[in-house]
Design a protein around this motif. Structure first.
Motif, PDB file in Angstrom:
ATOM      1  N   THR A   1       0.847  -1.192   0.000  1.00  0.00           N
ATOM      2  CA  THR A   1       0.000   0.000   0.000  1.00  0.00           C
ATOM      3  C   THR A   1       0.879   1.237   0.000  1.00  0.00           C
ATOM      4  O   THR A   1       1.833   1.342   0.783  1.00  0.00           O
ATOM      5  N   PHE A   2       0.536   2.194  -0.875  1.00  0.00           N
ATOM      6  CA  PHE A   2       1.293   3.428  -0.998  1.00  0.00           C
ATOM      7  C   PHE A   2       0.345   4.595  -0.761  1.00  0.00           C
ATOM      8  O   PHE A   2      -0.763   4.633  -1.317  1.00  0.00           O
ATOM      9  N   THR A   3       0.775   5.544   0.052  1.00  0.00           N
ATOM     10  CA  THR A   3      -0.080   6.658   0.450  1.00  0.00           C
ATOM     11  C   THR A   3       0.431   7.964  -0.135  1.00  0.00           C
ATOM     12  O   THR A   3       1.576   8.365   0.118  1.00  0.00           O
ATOM     13  N   VAL A   4      -0.430   8.633  -0.921  1.00  0.00           N
ATOM     14  CA  VAL A   4      -0.090   9.918  -1.543  1.00  0.00           C
ATOM     15  C   VAL A   4      -1.141  10.938  -1.118  1.00  0.00           C
ATOM     16  O   VAL A   4      -2.329  10.773  -1.411  1.00  0.00           O
ATOM     17  N   ASN A   5      -0.705  11.972  -0.403  1.00  0.00           N
ATOM     18  CA  ASN A   5      -1.618  13.028   0.046  1.00  0.00           C
ATOM     19  C   ASN A   5      -2.829  12.465   0.772  1.00  0.00           C
ATOM     20  O   ASN A   5      -3.976  12.891   0.558  1.00  0.00           O
ATOM     21  N   GLY A   6      -2.595  11.464   1.630  1.00  0.00           N
ATOM     22  CA  GLY A   6      -3.661  10.905   2.450  1.00  0.00           C
ATOM     23  C   GLY A   6      -4.494   9.838   1.783  1.00  0.00           C
ATOM     24  O   GLY A   6      -5.369   9.242   2.423  1.00  0.00           O
ATOM     25  N   THR A   7      -4.273   9.568   0.511  1.00  0.00           N
ATOM     26  CA  THR A   7      -5.036   8.542  -0.208  1.00  0.00           C
ATOM     27  C   THR A   7      -4.178   7.306  -0.436  1.00  0.00           C
ATOM     28  O   THR A   7      -3.024   7.415  -0.868  1.00  0.00           O
ATOM     29  N   ASP A   8      -4.748   6.121  -0.123  1.00  0.00           N
ATOM     30  CA  ASP A   8      -4.018   4.865  -0.267  1.00  0.00           C
ATOM     31  C   ASP A   8      -4.225   4.278  -1.667  1.00  0.00           C
ATOM     32  O   ASP A   8      -5.340   4.300  -2.216  1.00  0.00           O
ATOM     33  N   TYR A   9      -3.140   3.734  -2.216  1.00  0.00           N
ATOM     34  CA  TYR A   9      -3.189   3.041  -3.507  1.00  0.00           C
ATOM     35  C   TYR A   9      -2.515   1.691  -3.338  1.00  0.00           C
ATOM     36  O   TYR A   9      -1.394   1.610  -2.811  1.00  0.00           O
ATOM     37  N   ASN A  10      -3.202   0.620  -3.764  1.00  0.00           N
ATOM     38  CA  ASN A  10      -2.661  -0.732  -3.651  1.00  0.00           C
ATOM     39  C   ASN A  10      -1.948  -1.119  -4.936  1.00  0.00           C
ATOM     40  O   ASN A  10      -2.525  -1.031  -6.021  1.00  0.00           O
TER      41      ASN A  10
END
Length: 569
Positions: free
Chosen positions: A447-456
């Motif tokens: 899981t990667f978090t960019v500006n508070g949003t998680d992307y799997n």
């Protein structure tokens, strides 16, 4: 074809051809303006195509600089002949490594057994005629050091040593219809010794060096139903399946001298073993090539930054940029093809701005934050120049930080995750991550978090790639284990310029492509107008010539009548 004879002015004394041409020349002025516009457009097309070519060359040079040139390393050795070991390096830290090669890796093989110098097996008098088995057919199984077992059957059409060789080598390719299929890891050759009753000898050699899974042994067995029938001295053996064998027993195996060995060597006193003589995983970024064993004195290999190579790459970038600027300046000069062309001026200004700006996501602690910090100067004429002393001093101070100014890079707090690259749409700045699943050589996800949003993200074989339509699009990561951490992604000015040029030169949607398409469409319309105008002038010429011809005839008739009347007195 000869020109028609002109009898102009015989009656009137007028130069009617000249009068017609003068009239047509006056009436052709609108057509001439169209032709001039088309010529101008052709010049603009050539100028824009030259700019496009220059931009592509600049982008290629920038890609080389950011991708490989900054990673260039030199390797010096205390053994000028590289007798036992040589090395190459890329992206590795500077340092010295003492190598001592005890034993190089070898390939396992099966070769004829010699008794008193005479082969007792695997040898024939004639490889094209001497039968290698009796009976209707014979089946053989072969196993390389990689453990893969394959079987084959010879018949009456290939009952020769060459036939056996070719049948073995045909097993080398994987079966495309079987998932996970592997080819035979053995190569068969026939060697002509040129002496003795049976000079043609069969040799089976493993494709790869090292002991593999069989302890370095290669095996061939006669698995013909009912026992061995071959005349080559190949021992009988058995397999658990002729179609998909997994076990092989018996047969003729590698002799003691032909059993494969692993490489044995030491790096800075640490003893290591590898299956291959090309060693890429002993020291990060350094490849060792082991050449000869039995070394008693260590070879010292010194890895250093290739400042000269990096400087040349940077100078090439500057040269390509200056060529782009010169092409534009020549074309935009007074009466030039791109004189007062706002589109061209905007394109050049954007490329210049991208190279003189501050990289996106650059850490505040970085010792360099712009091209100027690396000794790149903008001259009065708009060209660039490099202060080599300043540039090489920057490389000495922190080559990674210097590269960050130009390339897409990423720093990480977890050594299990490495940034390999990013694209035009990849975000910059801080990215938190947690690699939740990792299997060596298998699946990996996190899981990667960019500006508070998680992307799997999920991938395989240690590689993760950002999904399209997300802030991570274009991101390429190498993963060697699970764990959490953070990335700081930076888009260097060189990468920014490449992305910009890629947009400009895109085949259908790029600015340059759209401009060229618009000009070409305009020229196509002009060609039609010019064609119609030329047709109109041709018809006008015919009308004028007919009118003057009629005038000549009329005047001639009047003159004749006048002469007749003048004769009556």
């Amino acid at each position: 074809m000869a020109s028609p004879i002109s009898f102009q002015g015989l009656s009137t004394g007028l130069q009617t051809d000249q009068l017609v041409n003068a009239i047509l020349q006056q009436e052709a002025q609108p057509l001439q303006r169209l032709q001039n516009k088309q010529t101008r457009n052709n010049q603009r097309v050539a100028a824009f195509q030259a700019l496009k070519s220059n931009m592509t060359s600049l982008s290629t040079s920038l890609a080389s600089l950011g991708g490989t040139s900054f990673n260039a390393r030199t390797v010096s050795s205390t053994d000028s002949n590289n007798t036992h070991v040589s090395a190459s390096a890329s992206g590795s830290a500077a340092g010295s490594y003492d190598l001592k090669v005890s034993q190089t890796a070898t390939k396992g093989r099966v070769s004829p057994t010699l008794v008193g110098g005479v082969p007792s097996n695997l040898a024939v008098a004639d490889p094209l005629a001497t039968p290698v088995f009796s009976g209707g057919s014979a089946s053989f199984a072969i196993q390389g050091t990689d453990g893969v077992i394959k079987t084959l059957t010879l018949g009456g059409t290939n009952n020769t040593l060459y036939g056996l060789r070719d049948a073995i080598n045909a097993l080398g390719a994987a079966d495309p219809n079987v998932v996970g299929s592997k080819g035979l890891g053995v190569v068969a050759t026939v060697v002509n010794t040129g002496s003795g009753a049976n000079p043609y000898q069969l040799v089976l050699t493993a494709k790869d060096t090292g002991t593999g899974t069989t302890g370095g042994v290669v095996t061939i067995a006669d698995v013909t139903a009912g026992g061995a029938v071959n005349t080559l001295g190949i021992g009988a053996g058995t397999v658990d399946s002729m179609a998909a064998p997994t076990t092989l027993t018996g047969g003729l195996a590698s002799g003691a001298a032909d059993v494969a060995k692993d490489a044995l060597f030491s790096v800075n006193g640490i003893e290591l073993t590898r299956k291959s003589n090309i060693v890429t995983d002993a020291v990060d970024g350094v490849t060792f090539t082991l050449k000869q064993g039995g070394q008693t004195t260590a070879t010292t290999l010194t890895v250093a930054l290739d400042k000269s190579g990096i400087t040349s790459a940077m100078q090439d970038v500057i040269s390509k940029f200056n060529a782009l600027v010169k092409t534009y300046k020549d074309a935009s000069a007074s009466n030039g093809a791109l004189s007062n062309d706002s589109s061209a001026r905007s394109l050049i200004a954007q490329v210049r701005a991208s190279l003189s700006g501050v990289p996106e996501g650059m850490p505040a602690t970085s010792p360099f934050s712009s091209a100027a910090d690396l000794g790149i100067k903008t001259n009065r004429d708009g060209s660039l120049s490099l202060d080599v002393t300043v540039f090489q001093a920057a490389l000495e101070k922190d080559s990674a930080a210097a590269r960050r100014v130009f390339a897409f890079t990423g720093d990480t707090t977890n050594g299990a995750v490495t940034v390999y690259g990013g694209g035009a749409k990849t975000t910059t700045g801080a990215v938190d991550f947690n690699i939740t699943s990792f299997v060596s050589g298998g699946a990996v996800s996190g899981t990667f978090t960019v500006n508070g949003t998680d992307y799997n993200l999920s991938g395989s074989n240690g590689t993760l790639t950002g999904a399209a339509g997300t802030p991570l699009e274009g991101l390429i990561l190498s993963v060697t284990g699970a764990g959490a951490g953070s990335l700081n992604l930076t888009r260097g000015i060189g990468q920014a310029a490449q992305d910009l040029i890629s947009d400009f030169t895109a085949s259908t949607t790029g600015n340059l492509s759209v401009l060229l398409s618009s000009i070409n469409n305009q020229n196509a319309a002009l060609s039609k107008q010019i064609f119609l105008g030329e047709q109109r002038l041709d018809r006008r010429k015919e009308v004028l010539q007919a009118q003057f011809s009629k005038l000549e005839a009329t005047i001639g008739q009047l003159q004749a009548a006048g002469q007749s009347l003048g004769g009556i007195r």
